[in-house]
Design a protein around this motif. Structure first.
Motif, PDB file in Angstrom:
ATOM      1  N   ILE A  26       0.836  -1.201   0.000  1.00 11.50           N
ATOM      2  CA  ILE A  26       0.000   0.000   0.000  1.00 11.50           C
ATOM      3  C   ILE A  26       0.872   1.251   0.000  1.00 11.50           C
ATOM      4  O   ILE A  26       0.607   2.225  -0.724  1.00 11.50           O
ATOM      5  CB  ILE A  26      -0.949   0.004   1.209  1.00 11.50           C
ATOM      6  CG1 ILE A  26      -1.977  -1.132   1.085  1.00 11.50           C
ATOM      7  CG2 ILE A  26      -1.651   1.351   1.341  1.00 11.50           C
ATOM      8  CD1 ILE A  26      -2.902  -1.036  -0.120  1.00 11.50           C
ATOM      9  N   ALA A  27       1.945   1.228   0.789  1.00 13.17           N
ATOM     10  CA  ALA A  27       2.812   2.402   0.913  1.00 13.17           C
ATOM     11  C   ALA A  27       3.449   2.787  -0.422  1.00 13.17           C
ATOM     12  O   ALA A  27       3.449   3.968  -0.802  1.00 13.17           O
ATOM     13  CB  ALA A  27       3.892   2.141   1.965  1.00 13.17           C
ATOM     14  N   ILE A  28       4.001   1.818  -1.134  1.00 10.15           N
ATOM     15  CA  ILE A  28       4.726   2.110  -2.375  1.00 10.15           C
ATOM     16  C   ILE A  28       3.792   2.205  -3.569  1.00 10.15           C
ATOM     17  O   ILE A  28       3.912   3.116  -4.408  1.00 10.15           O
ATOM     18  CB  ILE A  28       5.800   1.041  -2.645  1.00 10.15           C
ATOM     19  CG1 ILE A  28       6.875   1.073  -1.556  1.00 10.15           C
ATOM     20  CG2 ILE A  28       6.424   1.236  -4.030  1.00 10.15           C
ATOM     21  CD1 ILE A  28       7.677   2.366  -1.522  1.00 10.15           C
ATOM     22  N   ASN A  29       2.862   1.266  -3.680  1.00 10.04           N
ATOM     23  CA  ASN A  29       2.059   1.141  -4.901  1.00 10.04           C
ATOM     24  C   ASN A  29       0.799   2.004  -4.926  1.00 10.04           C
ATOM     25  O   ASN A  29       0.194   2.163  -5.982  1.00 10.04           O
ATOM     26  CB  ASN A  29       1.673  -0.324  -5.114  1.00 10.04           C
ATOM     27  CG  ASN A  29       2.869  -1.196  -5.387  1.00 10.04           C
ATOM     28  OD1 ASN A  29       3.828  -0.787  -6.023  1.00 10.04           O
ATOM     29  ND2 ASN A  29       2.839  -2.431  -4.879  1.00 10.04           N
ATOM     30  N   LEU A  30       0.407   2.543  -3.779  1.00 10.50           N
ATOM     31  CA  LEU A  30      -0.817   3.349  -3.745  1.00 10.50           C
ATOM     32  C   LEU A  30      -0.641   4.666  -2.986  1.00 10.50           C
ATOM     33  O   LEU A  30      -0.950   5.731  -3.518  1.00 10.50           O
ATOM     34  CB  LEU A  30      -1.959   2.539  -3.123  1.00 10.50           C
ATOM     35  CG  LEU A  30      -3.319   3.241  -3.013  1.00 10.50           C
ATOM     36  CD1 LEU A  30      -3.798   3.735  -4.374  1.00 10.50           C
ATOM     37  CD2 LEU A  30      -4.357   2.310  -2.394  1.00 10.50           C
ATOM     38  N   ARG A  31      -0.121   4.594  -1.760  1.00  8.86           N
ATOM     39  CA  ARG A  31      -0.012   5.812  -0.965  1.00  8.86           C
ATOM     40  C   ARG A  31       0.987   6.804  -1.565  1.00  8.86           C
ATOM     41  O   ARG A  31       0.722   8.018  -1.614  1.00  8.86           O
ATOM     42  CB  ARG A  31       0.379   5.467   0.474  1.00  8.86           C
ATOM     43  CG  ARG A  31       0.254   6.643   1.449  1.00  8.86           C
ATOM     44  CD  ARG A  31       0.562   6.200   2.854  1.00  8.86           C
ATOM     45  NE  ARG A  31       1.970   5.821   2.993  1.00  8.86           N
ATOM     46  CZ  ARG A  31       2.459   5.154   4.029  1.00  8.86           C
ATOM     47  NH1 ARG A  31       1.654   4.775   5.004  1.00  8.86           N
ATOM     48  NH2 ARG A  31       3.748   4.863   4.094  1.00  8.86           N
ATOM     49  N   ALA A  32       2.130   6.310  -2.029  1.00  2.27           N
ATOM     50  CA  ALA A  32       3.136   7.206  -2.612  1.00  2.27           C
ATOM     51  C   ALA A  32       2.600   7.941  -3.836  1.00  2.27           C
ATOM     52  O   ALA A  32       2.749   9.174  -3.932  1.00  2.27           O
ATOM     53  CB  ALA A  32       4.409   6.430  -2.951  1.00  2.27           C
ATOM     54  N   PRO A  33       1.971   7.250  -4.806  1.00  2.00           N
ATOM     55  CA  PRO A  33       1.377   8.001  -5.925  1.00  2.00           C
ATOM     56  C   PRO A  33       0.316   8.998  -5.480  1.00  2.00           C
ATOM     57  O   PRO A  33       0.224  10.094  -6.033  1.00  2.00           O
ATOM     58  CB  PRO A  33       0.770   6.892  -6.801  1.00  2.00           C
ATOM     59  CG  PRO A  33       1.526   5.663  -6.464  1.00  2.00           C
ATOM     60  CD  PRO A  33       1.889   5.793  -5.015  1.00  2.00           C
TER      61      PRO A  33
END
Length: 258
Positions: free
Chosen positions: A111-118
């Motif tokens: 979630i952190a890299i693939n969704l929250r960061a964007p």
């Protein structure tokens, strides 16, 4: 005239693979390019390569798992270049996990890299565009697995499917700001990261590319430079008014049956 002449382009996850290919293509088309990544060495090497080719580029070291860093990295680019015209979210985590064996920690990493960061990179970039009352473009690199994917990609699919929805939601919200936001559901692609994934999680040998290509309809894995050309097109005015589209960039056809 290049497709991105005088545009400022930020490529998150731009130090290798598809992101690095996008950075190279954007520079060739006249853009000033900023790339983010966790490690300084590959980031600085890429910037040196682009500068040697006559391009303008900078590296911003950032661990995008930190939501605040996703925003401050955008602020650093705005401070250095005066604005952001285009954003590409190309960072991705592809570690494996099924519905039954995924831990909360692994789920949160995806979630952190693939969704929250964007999400927070888009928030910061769109805020800059809206403040300046200027148009802009964003492309999110997603995955064809967002349609359902393999059983061993459960947390990855969950996060990337969320990015599909976010892409459309943000595109709808900011269409009257003339900010176009699109996504690419890319298929199996030949990158450094994929090589490491195949060796780490699937015990692949040196011939994994050839074996994989032989099973694919076009006889080849997707190539980063080809994806990069398409991303540049979507970032540019040549893609017209297209927004809110999530395009399947793959050689398998969703819903097709043999």
């Amino acid at each position: 005239m290049g497709l991105l002449d005088d545009k400022v382009v930020l490529v998150n996850g731009g130090t290798q693979g598809v992101g690095a290919a996008v950075a190279r293509a954007a520079v060739r088309e006249g853009a000033v390019v900023a790339v983010t990544g966790r490690r300084a060495e590959p980031g600085e090497a890429l910037v040196a390569e682009l500068a040697a080719a006559g391009g303008k580029a900078l590296f911003v070291r950032a661990d995008l798992a930190d939501a605040e860093r996703s925003r401050t990295a955008v602020a650093e680019v705005v401070a250095a270049c005066g604005r952001i015209d285009c954003l590409v979210n190309a960072a991705g985590l592809t570690s494996r996990g099924t519905l039954l064996d995924t831990t909360p920690e692994l789920f949160d990493q995806h979630i952190a890299i693939n969704l929250r960061a964007p999400f927070f990179a888009m928030q910061a970039a769109v805020a800059d565009m809206v403040t300046r009352e200027a148009p802009g473009t964003i492309v999110n690199i997603i995955t064809s697995s967002a349609h359902g994917g393999q059983p061993f990609l459960a947390p990855y699919v969950a996060a990337k499917a969320g990015l599909v929805g976010l892409t459309r939601n943000a595109a709808h919200a900011h269409r009257f700001d003339r900010i176009r936001i699109n996504g690419l559901n890319i298929g199996w692609t030949e990158t450094e990261g994929e090589d490491a994934t195949q060796r780490t999680f699937h015990g692949a040998g040196d011939d994994w590319r050839e074996r994989a290509a032989a099973r694919l309809p076009m006889g080849t894995l997707g190539q980063p430079d080809e994806i990069a050309d398409f991303v540049v097109f979507l970032l540019s005015e040549r893609s017209g008014v297209v927004t809110g589209s999530v395009i399947d960039w793959d050689q398998n056809v969703l819903g097709g049956l043999d």
